[in-house]
Design an enzyme around this catalytic site. Structure first.
Site, PDB file in Angstrom:
ATOM      1  N   CYS A   2     -45.445 -80.500  87.163  1.00 29.37           N
ATOM      2  CA  CYS A   2     -46.564 -79.769  87.755  1.00 29.37           C
ATOM      3  C   CYS A   2     -45.990 -78.742  88.725  1.00 29.37           C
ATOM      4  O   CYS A   2     -44.982 -78.982  89.373  1.00 29.37           O
ATOM      5  CB  CYS A   2     -47.546 -80.639  88.510  1.00 29.37           C
ATOM      6  SG  CYS A   2     -48.335 -81.921  87.555  1.00 29.37           S
ATOM      7  N   ARG A  27     -42.696 -76.172  84.604  1.00 23.21           N
ATOM      8  CA  ARG A  27     -42.877 -77.499  85.198  1.00 23.21           C
ATOM      9  C   ARG A  27     -44.071 -78.240  84.614  1.00 23.21           C
ATOM     10  O   ARG A  27     -44.269 -79.428  84.901  1.00 23.21           O
ATOM     11  CB  ARG A  27     -43.047 -77.383  86.708  1.00 23.21           C
ATOM     12  CG  ARG A  27     -41.827 -76.821  87.411  1.00 23.21           C
ATOM     13  CD  ARG A  27     -42.076 -76.725  88.891  1.00 23.21           C
ATOM     14  NE  ARG A  27     -42.149 -78.028  89.501  1.00 23.21           N
ATOM     15  CZ  ARG A  27     -41.201 -78.563  90.239  1.00 23.21           C
ATOM     16  NH1 ARG A  27     -40.094 -77.907  90.457  1.00 23.21           N
ATOM     17  NH2 ARG A  27     -41.359 -79.751  90.776  1.00 23.21           N
ATOM     18  N   TRP A  75     -49.024 -81.017  84.481  1.00 21.32           N
ATOM     19  CA  TRP A  75     -48.480 -81.891  83.438  1.00 21.32           C
ATOM     20  C   TRP A  75     -49.216 -83.214  83.635  1.00 21.32           C
ATOM     21  O   TRP A  75     -49.012 -83.892  84.639  1.00 21.32           O
ATOM     22  CB  TRP A  75     -46.983 -82.061  83.625  1.00 21.32           C
ATOM     23  CG  TRP A  75     -46.311 -82.820  82.512  1.00 21.32           C
ATOM     24  CD1 TRP A  75     -45.839 -82.310  81.333  1.00 21.32           C
ATOM     25  CD2 TRP A  75     -46.032 -84.223  82.466  1.00 21.32           C
ATOM     26  NE1 TRP A  75     -45.291 -83.313  80.572  1.00 21.32           N
ATOM     27  CE2 TRP A  75     -45.393 -84.488  81.232  1.00 21.32           C
ATOM     28  CE3 TRP A  75     -46.265 -85.286  83.335  1.00 21.32           C
ATOM     29  CZ2 TRP A  75     -44.984 -85.767  80.854  1.00 21.32           C
ATOM     30  CZ3 TRP A  75     -45.856 -86.567  82.959  1.00 21.32           C
ATOM     31  CH2 TRP A  75     -45.221 -86.794  81.738  1.00 21.32           C
ATOM     32  N   ASN A 101     -48.992 -82.557  93.243  1.00 22.17           N
ATOM     33  CA  ASN A 101     -47.979 -83.044  92.298  1.00 22.17           C
ATOM     34  C   ASN A 101     -47.675 -84.485  92.673  1.00 22.17           C
ATOM     35  O   ASN A 101     -47.578 -84.797  93.858  1.00 22.17           O
ATOM     36  CB  ASN A 101     -46.667 -82.257  92.422  1.00 22.17           C
ATOM     37  CG  ASN A 101     -46.781 -80.867  91.858  1.00 22.17           C
ATOM     38  OD1 ASN A 101     -47.817 -80.489  91.331  1.00 22.17           O
ATOM     39  ND2 ASN A 101     -45.707 -80.097  91.985  1.00 22.17           N
ATOM     40  N   GLY A 102     -47.445 -85.327  91.679  1.00 22.63           N
ATOM     41  CA  GLY A 102     -47.075 -86.715  91.974  1.00 22.63           C
ATOM     42  C   GLY A 102     -48.153 -87.677  91.506  1.00 22.63           C
ATOM     43  O   GLY A 102     -49.059 -87.308  90.758  1.00 22.63           O
ATOM     44  N   GLU A 487     -26.755 -85.516  72.187  1.00 23.94           N
ATOM     45  CA  GLU A 487     -27.334 -84.310  72.786  1.00 23.94           C
ATOM     46  C   GLU A 487     -27.865 -83.370  71.695  1.00 23.94           C
ATOM     47  O   GLU A 487     -28.941 -82.781  71.842  1.00 23.94           O
ATOM     48  CB  GLU A 487     -26.269 -83.626  73.666  1.00 23.94           C
ATOM     49  CG  GLU A 487     -26.688 -82.335  74.321  1.00 23.94           C
ATOM     50  CD  GLU A 487     -27.886 -82.430  75.251  1.00 23.94           C
ATOM     51  OE1 GLU A 487     -28.357 -83.548  75.550  1.00 23.94           O
ATOM     52  OE2 GLU A 487     -28.374 -81.371  75.669  1.00 23.94           O
ATOM     53  N   LYS A 491     -31.766 -82.220  71.432  1.00 26.23           N
ATOM     54  CA  LYS A 491     -32.176 -80.814  71.413  1.00 26.23           C
ATOM     55  C   LYS A 491     -33.107 -80.551  70.236  1.00 26.23           C
ATOM     56  O   LYS A 491     -34.113 -79.888  70.374  1.00 26.23           O
ATOM     57  CB  LYS A 491     -30.975 -79.855  71.316  1.00 26.23           C
ATOM     58  CG  LYS A 491     -30.091 -79.685  72.536  1.00 26.23           C
ATOM     59  CD  LYS A 491     -30.718 -78.977  73.703  1.00 26.23           C
ATOM     60  CE  LYS A 491     -31.438 -79.919  74.600  1.00 26.23           C
ATOM     61  NZ  LYS A 491     -30.777 -80.545  75.689  1.00 26.23           N
ATOM     62  N   GLU A 494     -36.605 -82.348  70.691  1.00 26.88           N
ATOM     63  CA  GLU A 494     -37.493 -81.907  71.765  1.00 26.88           C
ATOM     64  C   GLU A 494     -38.083 -80.519  71.541  1.00 26.88           C
ATOM     65  O   GLU A 494     -39.189 -80.251  71.993  1.00 26.88           O
ATOM     66  CB  GLU A 494     -36.835 -82.014  73.150  1.00 26.88           C
ATOM     67  CG  GLU A 494     -35.698 -81.088  73.415  1.00 26.88           C
ATOM     68  CD  GLU A 494     -35.063 -81.325  74.776  1.00 26.88           C
ATOM     69  OE1 GLU A 494     -35.737 -81.758  75.709  1.00 26.88           O
ATOM     70  OE2 GLU A 494     -33.854 -81.044  74.889  1.00 26.88           O
ATOM     71  N   HIS A 510     -23.663 -99.561  59.800  1.00 23.86           N
ATOM     72  CA  HIS A 510     -24.333-100.784  60.254  1.00 23.86           C
ATOM     73  C   HIS A 510     -25.858-100.630  60.259  1.00 23.86           C
ATOM     74  O   HIS A 510     -26.548-101.391  60.921  1.00 23.86           O
ATOM     75  CB  HIS A 510     -23.837-101.164  61.653  1.00 23.86           C
ATOM     76  CG  HIS A 510     -22.377-101.466  61.669  1.00 23.86           C
ATOM     77  ND1 HIS A 510     -21.848-102.606  61.112  1.00 23.86           N
ATOM     78  CD2 HIS A 510     -21.319-100.748  62.125  1.00 23.86           C
ATOM     79  CE1 HIS A 510     -20.521-102.594  61.239  1.00 23.86           C
ATOM     80  NE2 HIS A 510     -20.174-101.472  61.854  1.00 23.86           N
ATOM     81  N   LYS A 609     -40.068 -79.513  82.744  1.00 27.40           N
ATOM     82  CA  LYS A 609     -38.786 -79.496  83.447  1.00 27.40           C
ATOM     83  C   LYS A 609     -39.004 -80.291  84.716  1.00 27.40           C
ATOM     84  O   LYS A 609     -40.065 -80.189  85.320  1.00 27.40           O
ATOM     85  CB  LYS A 609     -38.465 -78.036  83.793  1.00 27.40           C
ATOM     86  CG  LYS A 609     -37.026 -77.785  84.128  1.00 27.40           C
ATOM     87  CD  LYS A 609     -36.266 -77.430  82.878  1.00 27.40           C
ATOM     88  CE  LYS A 609     -34.801 -77.231  83.173  1.00 27.40           C
ATOM     89  NZ  LYS A 609     -34.003 -77.447  81.963  1.00 27.40           N
TER      90      LYS A 609
HETATM   91  C1  F6R Z   1     -33.481 -82.448  77.847  1.00 25.10           C
HETATM   92  C2  F6R Z   1     -33.778 -82.468  79.268  1.00 25.10           C
HETATM   93  C3  F6R Z   1     -34.079 -83.760  79.907  1.00 25.10           C
HETATM   94  C4  F6R Z   1     -33.415 -83.834  81.289  1.00 25.10           C
HETATM   95  C5  F6R Z   1     -33.849 -85.113  82.030  1.00 25.10           C
HETATM   96  C6  F6R Z   1     -33.134 -85.253  83.358  1.00 25.10           C
HETATM   97  O1  F6R Z   1     -33.199 -81.167  77.392  1.00 25.10           O
HETATM   98  O2  F6R Z   1     -33.790 -81.439  79.904  1.00 25.10           O
HETATM   99  O3  F6R Z   1     -33.707 -84.832  79.114  1.00 25.10           O
HETATM  100  O4  F6R Z   1     -32.030 -83.806  81.118  1.00 25.10           O
HETATM  101  O5  F6R Z   1     -35.227 -85.067  82.242  1.00 25.10           O
HETATM  102  O6  F6R Z   1     -33.402 -84.181  84.189  1.00 25.10           O
HETATM  103  P1  F6R Z   1     -32.473 -83.835  85.419  1.00 25.10           P
HETATM  104  O7  F6R Z   1     -31.145 -83.458  84.897  1.00 25.10           O
HETATM  105  O8  F6R Z   1     -33.174 -82.698  86.092  1.00 25.10           O
HETATM  106  O9  F6R Z   1     -32.417 -85.064  86.278  1.00 25.10           O
END
Ligand code: F6R
Length: 614
Positions: A2, A27, A75, A101-102, A487, A491, A494, A510, A609
């Site tokens: 948010c 966000r 969010w 937020n929260g 990773e 990617k 997501e 396995h 994010k």
């Molecule tokens: C994936 C991604 C998330 C963050 C995770 C941790 O692309 O961005 O998996 O890596 O939410 O976030 P941080 O690094 O900000 O603690």
């Protein structure tokens, strides 16, 4: 998670709020809203489901006047994303408006109490309960809004960053924070508030970071006053912002994600600047070096992180154990904090976080701190909560990462972990001087090699076109390329919503091997190095079951060229630095597949994010 923006001053508040919301959209983007005051006693209150552009469309030609206002991009946590649940929320008497937020954990109890006193609620949110509580306290205690917020927050359990306005007072904002970030920008004769500095940086570089349990009275008449929840007054500490406005723009790229992928030669270089000098045999992490004896004496290092940062942690485990021979455990912060972990005073806990605000990582840090461990951090966002909660740490210096899918932050985290492993190995004398020297020279050459790896963009786009309609994908790697596989899979899922799994290549037999048929693309990291021959066997196993094999290989590898359906060549490097190069084509492949599937690359569905809720 948010986004919050608020303004009071002489400017057109609408401009500041809408621009700020667009910068904050990474966000959260379920719904958006603003409340402004033009004529005292009246709110201009607009909110709707969807993105900030939907809000602008919805407002259209309606009045946008006012020089004070609050804005929010959501969010969803409590209640679905719809018009009613969007913020701001107003009090029952319609006088106060709040953005939040929260999560207010005791909102249900408070809601029932307030219900008994005649309050009626329109939304499903915890936020609306909070503004009713503030209204109730203000009325019953006959106090100022600032005091009412303070008293109300004393009854609240949970996390919040809030801003409140009173339609009868267009000259003040009240803001408060606990476990969710809030920054106040100090203009010459105006004030800005943001859940991070992105909506502020265009106007001022002077900011005050609110600390947990602090409430700010932001007034055009009396300036900024800060109190703690217990009524103690605090002197605000003004700090200078480090980020530049250009870093928040796309700079000619179609998406932030693509810009951030292509920034990696520079961000890795920035991350190494002043920390390594191969010529002089020097490697050091300033922020952490005073703790090096403690780290070397530690029985183990526990790395805590979430998501992509957790993958970087797994690479760190390989690096530190291999080079410095110190045992490392890598934990999901969200699991670690809830399972009564054994933590001793001599343990080193290393938290990794791009945003520095991830709620689970923060909670895990607090737990480890209570148990007496030394807490170190690797963060990207300067001044973030995690960077302030740790005893010491190193910044990744990757610059703001706006694309929701993490790219440059990952390679910068791996770079810091490489430096850390090399620094510890050197101090401990765990590697021979000649090997250390070779590794330092190799690390210095990585930005150039990343530049070369980025030239695979064309072939990645070609391969993306072939597999863009796949329903599933498998990613395989061994050793430090296993986290690269994880990773790569993350990617892809997501941003393109294709189901993908990352596996250690040898584990495939396995279980996951059952999934393989001619429809299944299998992405494999098979670079020349320690487990090369073994991975070749794993590729044969996939081929024998008619799976399609796409291999990230070392430049000029004829065997792979013959064996793979497609190959993407990256420059040669030492085994331990492979993650820094092999990750690049995986980022590009996911990006192109997502674009071809017409997905919203920078703002994938359901994600945000900076995950500041548990
Ligand atoms: C994936 C991604 C998330 C963050 C995770 C941790 O692309 O961005 O998996 O890596 O939410 O976030 P941080 O690094 O900000 O603690």
């Amino acid at each position: 998670m948010c986004g919050i923006v608020a303004y009071v001053g002489e400017k057109d508040a609408y401009e500041v709020l809408i621009k700020g919301l667009k910068r904050l959209e990474y966000r959260g983007y379920d719904s958006a809203g603003i409340a402004m005051i033009d004529n005292p006693g009246e709110f201009l209150h607009y909110k709707c489901k969807g993105k900030v552009s939907n809000l602008e469309e919805f407002i259209g030609e309606q009045s946008k006047k006012g020089s004070i206002g609050i804005g929010h991009t959501r969010w969803a946590t409590h209640g679905p994303a719809n018009d009613v649940n969007a913020h701001p929320h107003v009090s029952g008497d319609g006088k106060l408006a709040l953005i939040h937020n929260g999560i207010i954990e005791n909102y249900d109890v408070l809601k029932k109490e307030l219900g008994k006193r005649g309050h009626e609620f329109k939304s499903d949110t915890d936020t609306e309960v909070l503004i009713h509580l503030i209204e109730e306290v203000k009325k019953n205690e006959a106090v100022s809004l600032f005091e009412a917020v303070r008293l109300a927050l004393n009854e609240v359990i949970g996390a919040y960053a809030i801003v409140v306005i009173d339609k009868d007072n267009p000259r003040e904002l009240i803001a408060a924070k606990k476990s969710s970030p809030l920054v106040i920008g100090m203009g010459d004769d105006d004030f800005y508030i943001g859940s991070d500095a992105t909506p502020i940086v265009e106007y001022t570089n002077n900011v005050v970071y609110l600390e947990d349990g602090e409430i700010a009275h932001v007034s055009l008449d009396t300036g900024l006053k800060i109190k703690q929840l217990d009524n103690q007054e605090i002197t605000p500490s003004i700090q200078e912002l480090q980020i530049k406005l250009e870093a928040l723009e796309k700079g000619g790229y179609e998406h932030f994600m693509l810009k951030e992928i292509f920034e990696q030669p520079k961000t890795i270089m920035d991350c190494m600047r002043g920390r390594v000098n191969a010529q002089k045999g020097h490697v050091s992490l300033g922020g952490i070096s005073e703790y090096k004896d403690k780290i070397l004496a530690a029985p183990r290092i526990i790395i805590i992180a979430c998501g992509t940062s957790w993958h970087a942690g797994l690479v760190g485990e390989y690096l530190i154990e291999d080079l410095a021979r110190i045992p490392v455990e890598v934990e999901y912060a969200s699991e670690f904090r809830y399972r009564n972990p054994i933590i001793n005073e001599n343990d080193i806990v290393l938290a990794i976080s791009q945003s520095g605000e991830t709620a689970d990582t923060l909670a895990a840090i607090k737990l480890a701190k209570e148990k007496g461990a030394t807490i170190l951090g690797i963060c990207n966002v300067v001044g973030s909560t995690i960077s302030r909660e740790t005893h010491a740490g190193s910044y990744t210096h990757a610059g703001p990462e706006v694309g929701v899918a993490s790219t440059k932050a990952f390679t910068a985290q791996v770079t810091v972990l490489s430096l850390l492993a090399l620094m510890l190995a050197k101090e401990k004398g765990a590697v021979e001087a000649s090997k250390l020297n070779r590794l330092l020279f190799e690390l210095e050459s990585i930005p150039e090699k990343v530049e070369e790896a980025l030239k695979t963009d064309g072939i990645c786009r070609f391969i993306a076109d072939i597999y863009m309609n796949a329903s599933n994908a498998l990613y395989l790697g061994r050793g430090s390329s296993f986290p690269v596989a994880l990773e790569g899979a993350l990617k892809l899922k997501e941003i393109s919503y294709i189901h993908a799994e990352g596996y250690p290549a040898a584990e495939m037999k396995h279980g996951p091997i059952a999934l393989i048929d001619e429809e299944m693309p299998v992405f494999v990291v098979a670079t020349k190095g320690a487990s090369y021959e073994k991975v070749l066997s794993n590729i044969q196993e996939v081929k024998a079951r008619k799976g399609k094999v796409i291999v990230i290989s070392s430049k000029g590898d004829e065997t792979i060229r013959e064996m793979a359906d497609h190959y993407i060549e990256i420059p040669h490097t030492e085994d331990m630095f492979i993650p820094l190069l092999a990750t690049i084509p995986f980022q590009l492949l996911s990006y192109h597949i997502a674009v071809m599937r017409e997905c919203n690359v920078d703002q994938p569905r359901n994600l945000a994010k900076s995950v500041t809720v548990e």
